[in-house]
Design a protein around this motif. Structure first.
Motif, short mmCIF file in Angstrom:
data_model
loop_
_atom_site.label_atom_id
_atom_site.label_comp_id
_atom_site.label_asym_id
_atom_site.label_seq_id
_atom_site.Cartn_x
_atom_site.Cartn_y
_atom_site.Cartn_z
N LEU A 79 7.21 10.80 23.56
CA LEU A 79 5.81 10.71 23.97
C LEU A 79 5.08 9.59 23.24
O LEU A 79 4.27 8.87 23.83
N ARG A 80 5.37 9.41 21.96
CA ARG A 80 4.74 8.32 21.20
C ARG A 80 5.13 6.96 21.79
O ARG A 80 4.29 6.06 21.91
N LEU A 81 6.40 6.80 22.14
CA LEU A 81 6.86 5.53 22.69
C LEU A 81 6.22 5.24 24.05
O LEU A 81 5.95 4.09 24.39
N GLN A 82 5.97 6.29 24.83
CA GLN A 82 5.37 6.10 26.15
C GLN A 82 3.89 5.75 26.07
O GLN A 82 3.41 4.88 26.79
N ILE B 57 11.47 5.80 15.13
CA ILE B 57 10.13 6.36 15.34
C ILE B 57 9.98 7.70 14.66
O ILE B 57 8.92 8.03 14.12
N LEU B 58 11.05 8.50 14.61
CA LEU B 58 10.99 9.77 13.91
C LEU B 58 10.81 9.55 12.41
O LEU B 58 10.02 10.24 11.75
N TYR C 273 12.16 7.92 35.72
CA TYR C 273 11.51 7.68 34.43
C TYR C 273 10.22 6.85 34.49
O TYR C 273 9.25 7.18 33.81
N PRO C 274 10.16 5.75 35.26
CA PRO C 274 8.90 4.98 35.31
C PRO C 274 7.69 5.85 35.68
O PRO C 274 6.60 5.69 35.11
N PHE D 227 10.77 1.44 31.17
CA PHE D 227 11.74 2.39 30.62
C PHE D 227 11.59 2.53 29.10
O PHE D 227 12.51 2.98 28.43
N LYS D 228 10.40 2.17 28.59
CA LYS D 228 10.16 2.32 27.16
C LYS D 228 10.18 3.81 26.80
O LYS D 228 9.49 4.62 27.40
N GLY D 229 10.98 4.16 25.81
CA GLY D 229 11.12 5.55 25.41
C GLY D 229 12.23 6.27 26.15
O GLY D 229 12.44 7.47 25.95
N LEU D 230 12.95 5.55 27.04
CA LEU D 230 14.01 6.21 27.82
C LEU D 230 15.11 6.76 26.94
O LEU D 230 15.64 7.85 27.20
N GLU D 231 15.44 6.03 25.88
CA GLU D 231 16.50 6.51 24.97
C GLU D 231 16.13 7.88 24.41
O GLU D 231 16.93 8.82 24.45
N ALA D 232 14.90 7.97 23.89
CA ALA D 232 14.45 9.25 23.32
C ALA D 232 14.39 10.32 24.40
O ALA D 232 14.77 11.48 24.17
#
Length: 312
Positions: A36-39, A52-53, A223-224, A270-275
């Motif tokens: 959520l922070r990355l998004q 980020i964690l 995801y977008p 796709f920012k934050g997709l990994e998380a």
């Protein structure tokens, strides 16, 4: 036992799905915090989930990774109860004992998703606000909020932004019902394929892998729109383009997507997709594992045969 819209069997699926999702989300909640922070916080330098964690723990303390846990769990419990109940009740009413197909699963999943979105979006708007409250944002355009709990958040949002603000992000959420619809279509389809010729229930490992694959495919595909949904629910999005924005409209979604691409390129969508992938795949896999076991055990206690259980 016939499977009516109002039945014990529908209740079993709903309660099992809710219990499984709540347990799984609790285990992997810090990963959702990172996602959520990355998004939402576009100016944050940390790009990976571990980074980020570590940043959140260093600046805000370990407890910050579980900030907003209670409202999220409340929302998730209600949301999955509604979805599982609608999905299995509608499918049972449609099939009337016949074998399901991928098309049936997709259509029923979509219908259950629409009902779920319309009923539970206010809960998700509030939990997004509470989860981000007290966060140290890098984006100075984001304003801090001050809510004293779920009820106070509801009251302040209605008072300051109007009743309609509780349904912020409803349009992308309605589009995103494709996510669980695709997920359940793949999950149920893979279950049918593996069960062919088997005289036993699926093993825990098989259920876990099927659930993970189904969720991974549905998450990447949508995801977008999930990013747009998070920004709209938070209620604070940039108007740097100077265009007027109508909340929960196709124009707003288009503006947010275009702005994201112009600022960060296609990868910005796709920012934050990994998380999200790590969190949602593990959470969904564990949720399906718990759901299948709880449902199977409950049906056996109710005296239903494994053949009856497999039909769904």
């Amino acid at each position: 036992m016939s499977f009516a819209v109002l039945s014990y069997e529908g209740l079993v699926h709903a309660v099992s799905g809710a219990m499984g999702s709540v347990t799984a989300m609790t285990v992997f909640f810090p990963l959702d915090t990172a996602r959520l922070r990355l998004q939402v916080d576009e100016n944050r330098r940390a790009k990976s989930t571990p980074a980020i964690l570590a940043e959140i723990i260093k600046e805000e303390g370990l407890s910050a990774t579980y900030r907003g846990w209670f409202p999220v769990i409340c929302s998730l419990c209600c949301s999955n109860f509604v979805y599982f109940y609608c999905f299995h009740s509608l499918k049972a009413g449609w099939l009337k004992g016949q074998q399901s197909t991928a098309t049936t699963d997709l259509v029923v999943g979509f219908a259950a998703g629409v009902v779920n979105v319309l009923l539970t979006t206010p809960l998700w708007v509030v939990n997004t606000r509470l989860k981000l409250q007290g966060s140290k944002f890098r984006n100075t355009d984001l304003r801090p909020t001050n809510y004293c709990g779920i009820l106070d958040a509801f009251a302040q949002i209605v008072r300051d932004e109007g009743l309609g603000a509780l349904w912020n992000g409803t349009l992308p959420s309605l589009l995103l019902v494709l996510n669980p619809a695709i997920q359940f279509m793949i999950y149920e389809g893979l279950k049918r394929q593996i069960r062919r010729g088997l005289l036993r229930e699926l093993s825990s490992v098989e259920v876990f892998i099927i659930g993970a694959v189904a969720k991974a495919v549905s998450t990447i595909a949508t995801y977008p729109l999930q990013t747009v949904q998070s920004i709209l629910r938070f209620g604070q999005f940039s108007e740097s383009t100077g265009e007027s924005k109508l909340r929960s409209s196709l124009r707003t979604i288009k503006c947010l997507l275009v702005n994201r691409i112009r600022t960060y390129g296609m990868l910005g969508l796709f920012k934050g997709l990994e998380a999200k992938l790590v969190q949602t795949v593990l959470t969904a896999a564990l949720m399906f594992l718990l759901y299948e076991n709880i449902t199977s055990c409950t049906f056996r206690v109710m005296g239903l045969s494994s053949k009856h259980y497999k039909r769904h």
